[in-house]
Write a protein that holds these residues in place. Structure first.
Motif, PDB file in Angstrom:
ATOM      1  N   VAL A 158      44.574 -59.691  29.309  1.00 35.21           N
ATOM      2  CA  VAL A 158      43.943 -59.428  28.009  1.00 35.21           C
ATOM      3  C   VAL A 158      44.626 -58.245  27.323  1.00 35.21           C
ATOM      4  N   ILE A 159      44.892 -57.165  28.066  1.00 35.65           N
ATOM      5  CA  ILE A 159      45.550 -55.974  27.498  1.00 35.65           C
ATOM      6  C   ILE A 159      46.936 -56.328  26.985  1.00 35.65           C
ATOM      7  N   CYS A 160      47.692 -57.068  27.792  1.00 36.12           N
ATOM      8  CA  CYS A 160      49.050 -57.449  27.380  1.00 36.12           C
ATOM      9  C   CYS A 160      49.029 -58.333  26.142  1.00 36.12           C
ATOM     10  N   TYR A 161      48.080 -59.256  26.070  1.00 34.44           N
ATOM     11  CA  TYR A 161      47.972 -60.130  24.912  1.00 34.44           C
ATOM     12  C   TYR A 161      47.659 -59.311  23.654  1.00 34.44           C
ATOM     13  N   GLY A 162      46.767 -58.340  23.789  1.00 30.19           N
ATOM     14  CA  GLY A 162      46.414 -57.486  22.657  1.00 30.19           C
ATOM     15  C   GLY A 162      47.616 -56.683  22.165  1.00 30.19           C
ATOM     16  N   LEU A 163      48.369 -56.116  23.087  1.00 32.34           N
ATOM     17  CA  LEU A 163      49.562 -55.355  22.705  1.00 32.34           C
ATOM     18  C   LEU A 163      50.595 -56.252  22.037  1.00 32.34           C
ATOM     19  N   TRP A 164      50.735 -57.443  22.538  1.00 36.15           N
ATOM     20  CA  TRP A 164      51.706 -58.385  21.966  1.00 36.15           C
ATOM     21  C   TRP A 164      51.309 -58.734  20.533  1.00 36.15           C
ATOM     22  N   LYS A 165      50.024 -58.995  20.307  1.00 39.05           N
ATOM     23  CA  LYS A 165      49.542 -59.326  18.965  1.00 39.05           C
ATOM     24  C   LYS A 165      49.783 -58.171  18.002  1.00 39.05           C
ATOM     25  N   LYS A 166      49.504 -56.930  18.487  1.00 38.83           N
ATOM     26  CA  LYS A 166      49.690 -55.738  17.644  1.00 38.83           C
ATOM     27  C   LYS A 166      51.162 -55.594  17.257  1.00 38.83           C
ATOM     28  N   ASN A 167      52.060 -55.831  18.217  1.00 36.90           N
ATOM     29  CA  ASN A 167      53.498 -55.763  17.923  1.00 36.90           C
ATOM     30  C   ASN A 167      53.919 -56.842  16.936  1.00 36.90           C
ATOM     31  N   GLN A 168      53.305 -58.010  17.015  1.00 33.30           N
ATOM     32  CA  GLN A 168      53.607 -59.097  16.085  1.00 33.30           C
ATOM     33  C   GLN A 168      53.249 -58.676  14.665  1.00 33.30           C
ATOM     34  N   ARG A 169      52.072 -58.057  14.508  1.00 34.45           N
ATOM     35  CA  ARG A 169      51.631 -57.620  13.175  1.00 34.45           C
ATOM     36  C   ARG A 169      52.554 -56.552  12.622  1.00 34.45           C
ATOM     37  N   ARG A 170      52.932 -55.611  13.490  1.00 34.59           N
ATOM     38  CA  ARG A 170      53.824 -54.524  13.033  1.00 34.59           C
ATOM     39  C   ARG A 170      55.164 -55.084  12.584  1.00 34.59           C
ATOM     40  N   SER A 171      55.691 -56.046  13.344  1.00 30.63           N
ATOM     41  CA  SER A 171      57.008 -56.583  12.985  1.00 30.63           C
ATOM     42  C   SER A 171      56.943 -57.360  11.664  1.00 30.63           C
ATOM     43  N   LEU A 172      55.759 -57.850  11.302  1.00 32.93           N
ATOM     44  CA  LEU A 172      55.602 -58.541  10.025  1.00 32.93           C
ATOM     45  C   LEU A 172      55.198 -57.563   8.915  1.00 32.93           C
ATOM     46  N   GLY A 173      55.097 -56.261   9.253  1.00 31.03           N
ATOM     47  CA  GLY A 173      54.724 -55.247   8.262  1.00 31.03           C
ATOM     48  C   GLY A 173      53.249 -55.274   7.955  1.00 31.03           C
TER      49      GLY A 173
END
Length: 193
Positions: A158-173
């Motif tokens: 769950v923690i890894c999935y959350g971090l991955w999602k956050k990184n996805q949002r950041r990379s899309l600005g």
């Protein structure tokens, strides 16, 4: 004359006789007459009953072994193989070339149990109850390792999935705060136009 030096015959299939090499007789037979022409087979004769021979240059067959009183026959002596014997039930012998079978231990000493029953190659093995076999396996250490892993892995997932999602949002600005402001300014701009 075709004189052969000693040692030039094929050791797997031939033997030296006089001044030349002869092919060995097949298993279950012995040499009656050696060959006259090099690298050929002489005349062979089947072993008589009660005797055997491996593929060899022997002029006589070997006597078949007899099973002892403490043994039973596993397979009979047949032309090319000797008699095979093993210890009778209730007896064992650990040595490959068994000279004498030993009587199996029938009971374990008091306070001990049978861990392995006697068989033809090993005596009864005794041990303290609860110390020897898969049924007495101590699962406590395994549980101490497995239970935390079973609970920790989903949490880590769950923690890894959350971090991955956050990184996805950041990379899309679309950082959390900026994303909502950007969405508001886009909707205001479109309503003004």
């Amino acid at each position: 004359m075709d004189r052969v030096q000693r040692g030039t015959c094929d050791p797997e299939t031939e033997h030296q006789h006089d001044d030349h090499c002869c092919l060995d007789c097949p298993p279950g037979t012995h040499v009656l007459n050696h060959c006259a022409i090099p690298h050929t087979i002489g005349s062979c004769q089947a072993c008589p009953l009660g005797e055997y021979a491996l593929k060899s240059p022997l002029e006589t067959c070997m006597q078949c072994a007899q099973c002892r009183e403490d043994q039973e026959m596993v397979s009979p002596c047949i032309g090319s193989t000797n008699t095979k014997c093993q210890c009778k039930k209730g007896y064992y012998c650990e040595a490959p070339d068994c000279e004498m079978c030993q009587r199996c231990t029938e009971r374990c000493p008091e306070g001990m149990e049978v861990l392995q029953r006697c068989n033809v190659t090993a005596d009864t093995r005794c041990g303290i109850p609860g110390t020897g076999g898969p049924q007495d396996w101590n699962w406590t250490p395994v549980l101490w390792v497995c239970i935390p892993i079973v609970f920790i892995l989903p949490v880590l997932g769950v923690i890894c999935y959350g971090l991955w999602k956050k990184n996805q949002r950041r990379s899309l600005g679309m950082d959390d705060g900026r994303a909502s402001q950007d969405l508001q300014s886009v909707s205001l701009w479109s309503s003004e136009n």
